[in-house]
Design a protein around this motif. Structure first.
Motif, mmCIF file in Angstrom:
data_model
loop_
_atom_site.group_PDB
_atom_site.id
_atom_site.type_symbol
_atom_site.label_atom_id
_atom_site.label_comp_id
_atom_site.label_asym_id
_atom_site.label_seq_id
_atom_site.Cartn_x
_atom_site.Cartn_y
_atom_site.Cartn_z
ATOM 1 N N PHE A 1 2.163 50.423 -31.821
ATOM 2 C CA PHE A 1 0.844 49.865 -32.352
ATOM 3 C C PHE A 1 -0.712 48.979 -31.512
ATOM 4 O O PHE A 1 -1.193 48.704 -31.385
ATOM 5 N N GLY A 2 0.693 48.192 -29.982
ATOM 6 C CA GLY A 2 -0.139 47.402 -29.181
ATOM 7 C C GLY A 2 0.814 47.668 -27.967
ATOM 8 O O GLY A 2 1.723 47.550 -28.276
ATOM 9 N N SER A 3 0.493 46.713 -27.122
ATOM 10 C CA SER A 3 1.563 46.472 -26.001
ATOM 11 C C SER A 3 2.477 45.798 -26.421
ATOM 12 O O SER A 3 3.678 45.399 -26.041
ATOM 13 N N GLN A 4 2.198 44.584 -26.876
ATOM 14 C CA GLN A 4 3.723 43.585 -27.677
ATOM 15 C C GLN A 4 3.409 44.293 -28.672
ATOM 16 O O GLN A 4 5.213 43.679 -29.435
ATOM 17 N N LEU A 5 3.123 45.034 -29.881
ATOM 18 C CA LEU A 5 2.736 44.930 -31.063
ATOM 19 C C LEU A 5 4.041 46.258 -31.699
ATOM 20 O O LEU A 5 3.652 47.378 -31.564
ATOM 21 N N ILE A 6 4.645 46.622 -31.422
ATOM 22 C CA ILE A 6 5.797 47.424 -31.082
ATOM 23 C C ILE A 6 7.246 45.991 -32.140
ATOM 24 O O ILE A 6 7.776 45.363 -31.778
ATOM 25 N N VAL A 7 7.677 47.028 -33.197
ATOM 26 C CA VAL A 7 9.747 46.358 -33.276
ATOM 27 C C VAL A 7 10.023 46.294 -32.567
ATOM 28 O O VAL A 7 10.944 45.707 -31.825
ATOM 29 N N ALA A 8 10.680 47.500 -32.028
ATOM 30 C CA ALA A 8 11.384 47.359 -31.297
ATOM 31 C C ALA A 8 11.732 48.925 -30.169
ATOM 32 O O ALA A 8 11.218 50.246 -30.506
ATOM 33 N N ASP A 9 11.441 48.997 -28.989
ATOM 34 C CA ASP A 9 11.184 49.841 -27.826
ATOM 35 C C ASP A 9 11.754 51.015 -27.287
ATOM 36 O O ASP A 9 12.645 50.084 -26.109
ATOM 37 N N LEU A 10 12.513 50.841 -28.454
ATOM 38 C CA LEU A 10 14.096 52.220 -28.242
ATOM 39 C C LEU A 10 14.018 52.755 -26.808
ATOM 40 O O LEU A 10 12.829 53.651 -27.134
ATOM 41 N N ASN A 11 14.226 53.157 -25.955
ATOM 42 C CA ASN A 11 14.506 54.191 -24.386
ATOM 43 C C ASN A 11 14.687 55.591 -24.872
ATOM 44 O O ASN A 11 14.598 55.944 -24.791
ATOM 45 N N ILE A 12 14.864 55.554 -26.108
ATOM 46 C CA ILE A 12 15.598 57.010 -26.808
ATOM 47 C C ILE A 12 14.051 57.138 -27.616
ATOM 48 O O ILE A 12 14.248 58.608 -28.824
ATOM 49 N N GLY A 13 13.028 56.132 -27.625
ATOM 50 C CA GLY A 13 12.465 56.378 -28.653
ATOM 51 C C GLY A 13 11.921 57.587 -29.158
ATOM 52 O O GLY A 13 11.652 58.238 -30.918
ATOM 53 N N PRO B 1 -10.323 47.568 -20.007
ATOM 54 C CA PRO B 1 -9.927 46.065 -19.376
ATOM 55 C C PRO B 1 -11.142 45.529 -19.655
ATOM 56 O O PRO B 1 -11.701 44.825 -18.778
ATOM 57 N N VAL B 2 -11.428 45.570 -20.761
ATOM 58 C CA VAL B 2 -12.250 44.718 -21.593
ATOM 59 C C VAL B 2 -12.485 43.285 -21.221
ATOM 60 O O VAL B 2 -13.432 41.864 -21.720
ATOM 61 N N THR B 3 -11.190 42.535 -22.289
ATOM 62 C CA THR B 3 -10.831 41.111 -21.812
ATOM 63 C C THR B 3 -9.630 41.107 -21.861
ATOM 64 O O THR B 3 -8.103 41.638 -21.776
ATOM 65 N N SER B 4 -9.607 39.755 -21.080
ATOM 66 C CA SER B 4 -8.390 39.337 -20.506
ATOM 67 C C SER B 4 -7.313 38.434 -21.759
ATOM 68 O O SER B 4 -5.875 37.921 -21.721
ATOM 69 N N ASP B 5 -7.905 37.756 -22.850
ATOM 70 C CA ASP B 5 -7.686 37.013 -24.618
ATOM 71 C C ASP B 5 -6.319 37.963 -25.073
ATOM 72 O O ASP B 5 -6.938 38.591 -25.006
ATOM 73 N N PRO B 6 -4.870 38.086 -24.806
ATOM 74 C CA PRO B 6 -3.919 38.486 -24.841
ATOM 75 C C PRO B 6 -3.972 38.877 -26.544
ATOM 76 O O PRO B 6 -3.749 40.466 -26.560
ATOM 77 N N ILE B 7 -4.799 37.585 -27.583
ATOM 78 C CA ILE B 7 -4.723 37.859 -28.710
ATOM 79 C C ILE B 7 -5.384 39.443 -29.097
ATOM 80 O O ILE B 7 -6.016 40.463 -30.295
ATOM 81 N N LEU B 8 -6.858 38.483 -28.485
ATOM 82 C CA LEU B 8 -8.273 39.825 -29.083
ATOM 83 C C LEU B 8 -7.401 40.748 -28.348
ATOM 84 O O LEU B 8 -8.467 42.308 -29.028
ATOM 85 N N LEU B 9 -7.237 41.252 -27.120
ATOM 86 C CA LEU B 9 -6.656 42.778 -26.477
ATOM 87 C C LEU B 9 -5.862 42.911 -27.508
ATOM 88 O O LEU B 9 -5.640 44.733 -28.250
ATOM 89 N N GLY B 10 -4.679 42.219 -27.851
ATOM 90 C CA GLY B 10 -3.890 42.927 -29.217
ATOM 91 C C GLY B 10 -4.738 43.453 -30.371
ATOM 92 O O GLY B 10 -4.670 44.669 -30.722
ATOM 93 N N VAL B 11 -5.960 42.857 -30.742
ATOM 94 C CA VAL B 11 -6.128 43.725 -31.744
ATOM 95 C C VAL B 11 -7.018 44.545 -31.393
ATOM 96 O O VAL B 11 -7.065 45.822 -32.589
ATOM 97 N N LEU B 12 -7.812 44.200 -30.428
ATOM 98 C CA LEU B 12 -7.885 46.023 -30.055
ATOM 99 C C LEU B 12 -7.154 46.907 -29.642
ATOM 100 O O LEU B 12 -7.533 48.621 -30.379
ATOM 101 N N GLN B 13 -6.641 46.986 -29.092
ATOM 102 C CA GLN B 13 -5.406 47.860 -29.268
ATOM 103 C C GLN B 13 -4.791 48.851 -30.528
ATOM 104 O O GLN B 13 -4.621 49.484 -30.656
ATOM 105 N N PHE B 14 -4.340 47.248 -31.440
ATOM 106 C CA PHE B 14 -4.147 47.832 -32.732
ATOM 107 C C PHE B 14 -5.281 48.861 -33.642
ATOM 108 O O PHE B 14 -5.119 49.550 -33.925
ATOM 109 N N VAL B 15 -6.274 48.007 -33.858
ATOM 110 C CA VAL B 15 -7.501 49.252 -33.639
ATOM 111 C C VAL B 15 -7.664 50.881 -33.745
ATOM 112 O O VAL B 15 -7.828 51.651 -33.979
ATOM 113 N N VAL B 16 -7.633 50.840 -31.421
ATOM 114 C CA VAL B 16 -8.234 51.830 -31.426
ATOM 115 C C VAL B 16 -6.392 52.770 -31.739
ATOM 116 O O VAL B 16 -7.098 54.166 -32.436
#
Lengths: 395, 128
Positions: free
Chosen positions: A117-129, A284-299
């Protein structure tokens, strides 16, 4: 997720606790949050939205009484089903019969482990995803076949057999279309595939070459068939098979099959977004990690939900195909075409090892033109529809 | 790595648990009043004629056979797909391409064979 927890442990939050216990608690917590905060409401709201969307498309109103615009309808349906008597036919194989909903549900829920759901928002990034998603979603076939066979009902048996034949057949074009992307990305990890694309549409794999463009539509069609969605819903065709493999089910057990179906719809959208539409990539509109995470999730969420909506649209629009047409479509058209896409993509990679930016931009513009023309046609159709067919938006 | 795969286990357990708990709660709340008529097999209101566990059509079996072959093929191409880009970067792309072509070509011949034999037809014409 592991990196976070390690960081918390290093910061001394869980002093005195064994590492394994912290890990286990975190995993259970994460899985619980995904299920109860995301998946369950999502499947429920999708069921409500689908009924509303159909209703609008058929000049009806749809469920609008429970909550504002009927948005809580899914909760009411859930409670109703919870209170209904749960019948197991005396002729049925009781063990298999009660086990089937578990298998279907687990097969669908496990796919959410690797959905990014985002660059950090994943339960487990399995290598065989992506291979893992193909594998666990196949469990649904087993569940459906179990349900169909164990019911000891002719409708159920026919529905289950048809469903198994259909799902396994369409697994081939879906798998081959996914393979084209694995070739391009050079990795099976979901995050790796997204990172191989960019935020700009012409950096998406969809516009990478004409073959991936075709592969996307092949994947989406095959995924609809795998999810038993109209126009490929002959396993539960109510006009010929009563309710297909769920004919004998009632109450909560019945509900879980549809829970999985509506949840699967989102998985289809999420996989299509990850593979072809650049996933959570944002400019790359913002460098705030939380805002970026929310934006990524929404997108990511919107991109994936767009395809859920299109699946609803297709369901409201197209008639069901016949079983022989369904098999012919898969084996005689989609399988050869997806082979062509696969080989075409490999050739493209040999000719343009770094991709062809100019071509991608041209493809993107072409895609925009197609969408624009489509909307022009839709507007034309709506303007020329008879006025009494207009829905009243405020009922 | 183990941490990642443990998540799969947790999700499986939670999925099973979720269904189980819901059914258990339901069991406490819902009525249970089974009757012979209620538990009979549904066949449009008529008494069911015989069991549904009968022989089913062979074409399902044919589809399953063709599926197995292609699914195994896909499973075999996945590892190649993951390293193909590196082969191109090493300048051995053409070699890998030819190998993939041979592998896919053999299977595609199989599809053509099945097609020519008429095994892809749902309704087969019987030659008299």
């Amino acid at each position: 997720m592991q990196a976070y927890i390690d960081q918390l442990i290093r910061d001394g939050y869980f002093a005195g606790m064994p590492k394994e216990v912290v890990y286990a608690v975190a995993m259970v917590l994460a899985a619980f949050i995904v299920l109860s905060v995301f998946v369950a409401p999502l499947a429920g709201v999708t069921s409500w939205l689908e009924r509303r969307v159909w209703a609008r498309m058929q000049s009806r109103v749809g469920p609008n009484r429970v909550g504002p615009q009927g948005i809580l309808q899914w909760l009411a349906d859930g409670i109703k089903n919870l209170l209904k008597e749960d019948l197991i036919p005396s002729a049925a194989d009781a063990k298999l019969f009660s086990l089937a909903p578990y298998v279907v549900f687990v097969g669908f829920l496990c796919a959410f482990v690797v959905i990014p759901f985002g660059s950090q928002l994943i339960v487990a990034d399995l290598n065989i995803g992506i291979l893992y998603i193909l594998a666990v979603t196949s469990l649904v076939v087993v569940g459906i076949l179990m349900a169909g066979w164990s019911s000891n009902n002719k409708w159920s048996l026919l529905g289950g057999m048809r469903s198994a034949a259909q799902i396994v057949s369409y697994e081939i074009p879906a798998g081959l279309s996914i393979l084209t992307i694995v070739f391009l990305a050079g990795t099976m990890s979901m995050q790796g595939i997204i990172k191989a694309q960019g935020w700009a549409p012409w950096d998406w794999f969809l516009f990478n070459n004409p073959f991936t463009f075709a592969a996307f539509f092949l994947y989406f069609t095959a995924a609809l068939a795998e999810g038993n969605r109209t126009p490929f819903d002959i396993p539960e065709a109510e006009s010929e098979l009563v309710a297909g493999y769920v004919t004998e089910y009632s109450g909560m057990r019945f509900l879980f099959f549809f829970f999985a179906e509506w949840g699967n719809l989102y998985v289809i959208g999420a996989v299509a977004t990850t593979l072809f539409l650049g996933g959570w990539q944002v400019p790359p509109v913002t460098s705030d990690p939380i805002l970026l995470g929310v934006l990524q999730f929404v997108v990511f969420f919107l991109k994936a939900y767009l395809w859920v909506f299109i699946a609803m649209w297709v369901r409201a629009t197209l008639p069901r195909v016949r079983v022989d047409q369904l098999m012919a479509l898969c084996w005689k058209y989609m399988v050869p075409l997806s082979f062509l896409c696969l080989l075409g993509t490999i050739c493209w990679m040999l000719v343009f090892p770094k991709g062809n930016q100019i071509f991608s931009v041209a493809m993107f513009v072409l895609g925009l033109l197609i969408v624009a023309y489509f909307f022009k046609r839709v507007v034309f159709q709506i303007r020329h529809a008879r006025p009494e067919l207009y829905f009243k938006p405020h009922i | 790595m183990l941490f990642d795969f443990a998540n799969v286990l947790v999700f499986t357990a939670l999925g099973l648990g979720f269904v189980g708990v819901n059914l258990l709660i339901g069991k406490l709340l819902r009525p249970s009043n089974p009757q012979e008529r209620k538990l009979s097999t549904y066949e449009c209101g008529e008494p069911a004629s015989g069991s549904a566990w009968v022989n089913f059509n062979i074409r399902f079996y044919l589809v399953a056979l063709i599926f197995i072959i292609f699914e195994v093929e896909i499973a075999f191409i996945f590892p190649v797909a993951a390293v193909f880009r590196r082969w191109i970067e090493n300048g051995q792309g053409l070699f890998a391409f030819v190998e993939i072509m041979i592998f896919v070509g053999i299977l595609f011949l199989g599809l053509i064979y099945a097609w020519a034999k008429g095994d892809l037809e749902w309704v087969k014409k019987v030659r008299v």
